[in-house]
Design an enzyme around this catalytic site. Structure first.
Site, PDB file in Angstrom:
ATOM      1  N   HIS A 147      -0.806  77.670  -3.247  1.00  0.00           N
ATOM      2  CA  HIS A 147      -1.061  77.754  -4.689  1.00  0.00           C
ATOM      3  C   HIS A 147      -2.546  77.510  -4.916  1.00  0.00           C
ATOM      4  O   HIS A 147      -3.114  76.552  -4.370  1.00  0.00           O
ATOM      5  CB  HIS A 147      -0.293  76.663  -5.440  1.00  0.00           C
ATOM      6  CG  HIS A 147       1.206  76.778  -5.382  1.00  0.00           C
ATOM      7  ND1 HIS A 147       1.944  77.298  -6.422  1.00  0.00           N
ATOM      8  CD2 HIS A 147       2.100  76.436  -4.420  1.00  0.00           C
ATOM      9  CE1 HIS A 147       3.241  77.257  -6.107  1.00  0.00           C
ATOM     10  NE2 HIS A 147       3.358  76.739  -4.903  1.00  0.00           N
ATOM     11  N   HIS A 156       2.953  79.919   1.422  1.00  0.00           N
ATOM     12  CA  HIS A 156       2.054  80.302   0.326  1.00  0.00           C
ATOM     13  C   HIS A 156       1.202  79.120  -0.077  1.00  0.00           C
ATOM     14  O   HIS A 156       1.629  77.968  -0.040  1.00  0.00           O
ATOM     15  CB  HIS A 156       2.818  80.852  -0.881  1.00  0.00           C
ATOM     16  CG  HIS A 156       3.952  79.985  -1.326  1.00  0.00           C
ATOM     17  ND1 HIS A 156       5.169  79.955  -0.668  1.00  0.00           N
ATOM     18  CD2 HIS A 156       4.066  79.104  -2.343  1.00  0.00           C
ATOM     19  CE1 HIS A 156       5.972  79.103  -1.274  1.00  0.00           C
ATOM     20  NE2 HIS A 156       5.320  78.565  -2.286  1.00  0.00           N
TER      21      HIS A 156
HETATM   22  P1  AMP Z   1       7.010  76.720  -4.147  1.00  0.00           P
HETATM   23  O1  AMP Z   1       7.921  75.999  -5.102  1.00  0.00           O
HETATM   24  O2  AMP Z   1       5.829  75.922  -3.696  1.00  0.00           O
HETATM   25  O3  AMP Z   1       7.807  77.299  -2.988  1.00  0.00           O
HETATM   26  O4  AMP Z   1       6.375  77.910  -4.961  1.00  0.00           O
HETATM   27  C1  AMP Z   1       7.017  79.108  -5.192  1.00  0.00           C
HETATM   28  C2  AMP Z   1       6.280  79.746  -6.331  1.00  0.00           C
HETATM   29  O5  AMP Z   1       6.605  81.120  -6.343  1.00  0.00           O
HETATM   30  C3  AMP Z   1       6.643  79.181  -7.694  1.00  0.00           C
HETATM   31  O6  AMP Z   1       5.464  78.663  -8.320  1.00  0.00           O
HETATM   32  C4  AMP Z   1       7.199  80.389  -8.441  1.00  0.00           C
HETATM   33  O7  AMP Z   1       6.804  80.397  -9.779  1.00  0.00           O
HETATM   34  C5  AMP Z   1       6.584  81.540  -7.686  1.00  0.00           C
HETATM   35  N1  AMP Z   1       7.342  82.777  -7.751  1.00  0.00           N
HETATM   36  C6  AMP Z   1       8.668  82.949  -7.560  1.00  0.00           C
HETATM   37  N2  AMP Z   1       8.991  84.256  -7.654  1.00  0.00           N
HETATM   38  C7  AMP Z   1       7.834  84.925  -7.903  1.00  0.00           C
HETATM   39  C8  AMP Z   1       7.505  86.310  -8.107  1.00  0.00           C
HETATM   40  N3  AMP Z   1       8.441  87.274  -8.080  1.00  0.00           N
HETATM   41  N4  AMP Z   1       6.216  86.632  -8.363  1.00  0.00           N
HETATM   42  C9  AMP Z   1       5.262  85.668  -8.410  1.00  0.00           C
HETATM   43  N5  AMP Z   1       5.510  84.346  -8.211  1.00  0.00           N
HETATM   44  C10 AMP Z   1       6.777  83.984  -7.970  1.00  0.00           C
END
Ligand code: AMP
Ligand code: ZN
Length: 137
Positions: free
Chosen positions: A104, A102
């Site tokens: 950001h 993903h």
């Molecule tokens: P990372 O730490 O770079 O792997 O980012 C994962 C991101 O996913 C974090 O910013 C979380 O806030 C986000 N996240 C986790 N679960 C969900 C969800 N169900 N819907 C939207 N964002 C999510």
């Protein structure tokens, strides 16, 4: 297309878990981060499961980057952002917590207090929905 039945973002892509989706095309889906670093914080994912930057297929990586570029422009136009951070974490040591690639897309405002790395905290659902509506209109 690759999917992982245990993957949170595969479930979101499939619509099996809720998300606030603001954009989708044949290769990518973009939805609001539930722990926004700033107002309008988005995640862009490939529809096909790939655990991280090293595993993602090159065409999907290009498609995610293109979607990120489009949404960054929307954050400037519709949310009044002054800048944008694109962030990808690859591996636990780099803060990756969800192992479906993903990007950001974090809008930045001239005086916002965000400093990286930040500690994610739940956002206000209505406020997240309001920002999504402005982006998806
Ligand atoms: P990372 O730490 O770079 O792997 O980012 C994962 C991101 O996913 C974090 O910013 C979380 O806030 C986000 N996240 C986790 N679960 C969900 C969800 N169900 N819907 C939207 N964002 C999510
Ligand atoms: Zn996945």
């Amino acid at each position: 297309m690759a999917t992982d039945p245990d993957c949170l973002f595969c479930k979101i892509v499939a619509g099996d878990l809720p998300s606030t989706r603001v954009y989708e095309d044949d290769r990518t889906v973009a939805f609001m981060d539930i722990n926004p670093g700033t107002r309008g914080h988005l995640l862009v994912v490939p529809r096909a499961h790939a655990r991280d930057l090293l595993a993602i297929e090159a065409g999907d990586l290009a498609a995610v980057a293109h979607t990120g570029q489009r949404l960054a422009a929307l954050q400037l136009e519709r949310l009044g952002a002054d800048g944008v951070n694109l962030l990808n974490s690859c591996g636990s040591a780099a803060w990756q917590t969800v192992f479906h690639f993903h990007l950001h897309v974090i809008p930045r405002y001239a005086d916002d207090p965000l400093r990286l790395p930040y500690t994610p905290a739940p956002g206000d659902e209505a406020e997240i929905a309001a920002a999504a509506a402005e982006l998806a209109a």
